[in-house]
Design a protein around this motif. Structure first.
Motif, PDB file in Angstrom:
ATOM      1  N   ILE B  28     -23.579  57.579  83.365  1.00  0.00           N
ATOM      2  CA  ILE B  28     -24.092  58.089  84.640  1.00  0.00           C
ATOM      3  C   ILE B  28     -25.596  58.327  84.585  1.00  0.00           C
ATOM      4  N   TYR B  29     -26.061  59.009  83.539  1.00  0.00           N
ATOM      5  CA  TYR B  29     -27.495  59.333  83.452  1.00  0.00           C
ATOM      6  C   TYR B  29     -28.336  58.063  83.394  1.00  0.00           C
ATOM      7  N   SER B  30     -27.874  57.088  82.618  1.00  0.00           N
ATOM      8  CA  SER B  30     -28.622  55.827  82.507  1.00  0.00           C
ATOM      9  C   SER B  30     -28.719  55.117  83.849  1.00  0.00           C
ATOM     10  N   TYR B 123     -27.458  65.268  79.302  1.00  0.00           N
ATOM     11  CA  TYR B 123     -26.045  65.565  79.057  1.00  0.00           C
ATOM     12  C   TYR B 123     -25.352  66.123  80.308  1.00  0.00           C
ATOM     13  N   LEU B 124     -26.144  66.634  81.242  1.00  0.00           N
ATOM     14  CA  LEU B 124     -25.588  67.414  82.352  1.00  0.00           C
ATOM     15  C   LEU B 124     -24.586  66.624  83.184  1.00  0.00           C
ATOM     16  N   TYR B 125     -24.897  65.350  83.413  1.00  0.00           N
ATOM     17  CA  TYR B 125     -24.048  64.565  84.318  1.00  0.00           C
ATOM     18  C   TYR B 125     -22.703  64.240  83.673  1.00  0.00           C
ATOM     19  N   GLN B 126     -22.724  63.964  82.398  1.00  0.00           N
ATOM     20  CA  GLN B 126     -21.468  63.732  81.684  1.00  0.00           C
ATOM     21  C   GLN B 126     -20.624  65.007  81.695  1.00  0.00           C
ATOM     22  N   TYR B 154     -21.166  74.924  80.034  1.00  0.00           N
ATOM     23  CA  TYR B 154     -21.798  74.191  81.134  1.00  0.00           C
ATOM     24  C   TYR B 154     -21.451  74.869  82.462  1.00  0.00           C
ATOM     25  N   LYS B 155     -22.470  75.040  83.325  1.00  0.00           N
ATOM     26  CA  LYS B 155     -22.234  75.630  84.653  1.00  0.00           C
ATOM     27  C   LYS B 155     -22.085  74.500  85.672  1.00  0.00           C
ATOM     28  N   ARG B 160     -24.806  68.432  91.821  1.00  0.00           N
ATOM     29  CA  ARG B 160     -24.871  67.409  90.769  1.00  0.00           C
ATOM     30  C   ARG B 160     -23.707  66.439  90.940  1.00  0.00           C
ATOM     31  N   TRP B 161     -22.544  66.947  91.255  1.00  0.00           N
ATOM     32  CA  TRP B 161     -21.388  66.082  91.450  1.00  0.00           C
ATOM     33  C   TRP B 161     -21.623  65.145  92.629  1.00  0.00           C
TER      34      TRP B 161
END
Lengths: 77, 176
Positions: B28-30, B123-126, B154-155, B160-161
């Motif tokens: 996702i981040y990539s 890392y947040l998106y994973q 993780y909050k 973000r979703w």
């Protein structure tokens, strides 16, 4: 319990040199084209090195400590 | 073969084939940052020796933690049995697989090259995807040497979703 990890150990090995390089660079610029005896330079470098350690120790002590490290319960069968 | 060649072969020969409409949470981040583009989505990118060493280090720590859990009777699940496939749209599936799953929470482990006290952006998106997929609390576990693991909860963030869904839809539509 000693929780020091490879990053803490690396920091401890390298921290005197972090500020030292910058301070030496500044010393060089301040003394550009001024004749300096090697003995005098070595004495000054020694003082700069002590100053660098002092600055890094102060910086480290001012850095925020992690006070709320998580330690979750992990259930067993 | 030299050791480096063996390491390179090991990591670079083991990669999942990319399929249109099926995207992994780890990508996702990539995708978001444009590193993984529609035009290179199907290309197999070879990982260099530095990347290989980093990946293998993380794998080694994770594998050891799994063995420790098994031998000490920890109640956990691992691997494909905890893989989730989330249907984002009729055409898009998001594949999410945490490292460890417990009754009330899941653990995603990393072995970063720098000390981390906060969760890095990449890392947040994973982690968000793992929360949405499992509906459980997600913790990031950061390995360090000598063997230790530090946890950060993780909050979840609904914005973000939404960003994840939007990104996947846009990417999918551009993929030919």
């Amino acid at each position: 319990m000693n929780q020091s990890n490879q990053w803490d150990k690396k920091f401890k090995q390298e921290y005197p040199f972090m500020a030292f390089g910058s301070l030496l660079n500044a010393y060089g610029q301040m003394n550009q084209q001024k004749p300096k005896e090697i003995k005098e330079f070595l004495k000054d470098a020694d003082s700069i090195f002590e100053l660098a350690i002092k600055l890094m120790e102060k910086a480290k002590s001012n850095a925020e400590e992690i006070t709320n490290e998580e330690n979750p319960d992990i259930d067993t069968k | 073969m030299k050791t480096d060649e063996i390491l390179l072969k090991y990591i670079n020969s083991d990669s999942h084939e990319r399929v249109k409409g099926r995207y992994w949470a780890t990508d996702i981040y990539s995708i978001l940052k444009g590193h993984l583009k529609p035009k290179n989505f199907f290309e197999k990118k070879l990982i260099d020796i530095t990347g290989v060493r980093n990946i293998l280090s993380g794998m080694a720590f994770e594998s050891q933690l799994k063995e420790v859990f098994e031998k000490t009777g920890v109640d956990f699940k691992y691997g494909d049995e905890i893989k989730r496939e989330m249907k984002i749209t009729d055409e898009i599936t998001l594949v999410v697989k945490p490292d460890f799953e417990f009754e009330k929470w899941v653990l995603e482990t990393k072995y970063p090259t720098k000390k981390r006290q906060e969760i890095p952006e990449w890392y947040l998106y994973q982690l968000e995807a793992e929360y949405r997929a499992t509906n459980k609390e997600v913790k990031l576990g950061i390995f360090s040497y000598p063997f230790n693991i530090s946890y950060i909860t993780y909050k979840p963030d609904h914005k973000r979703w939404s960003k994840i869904v939007e990104t996947l839809v846009k990417f999918h539509n551009k993929l030919k």
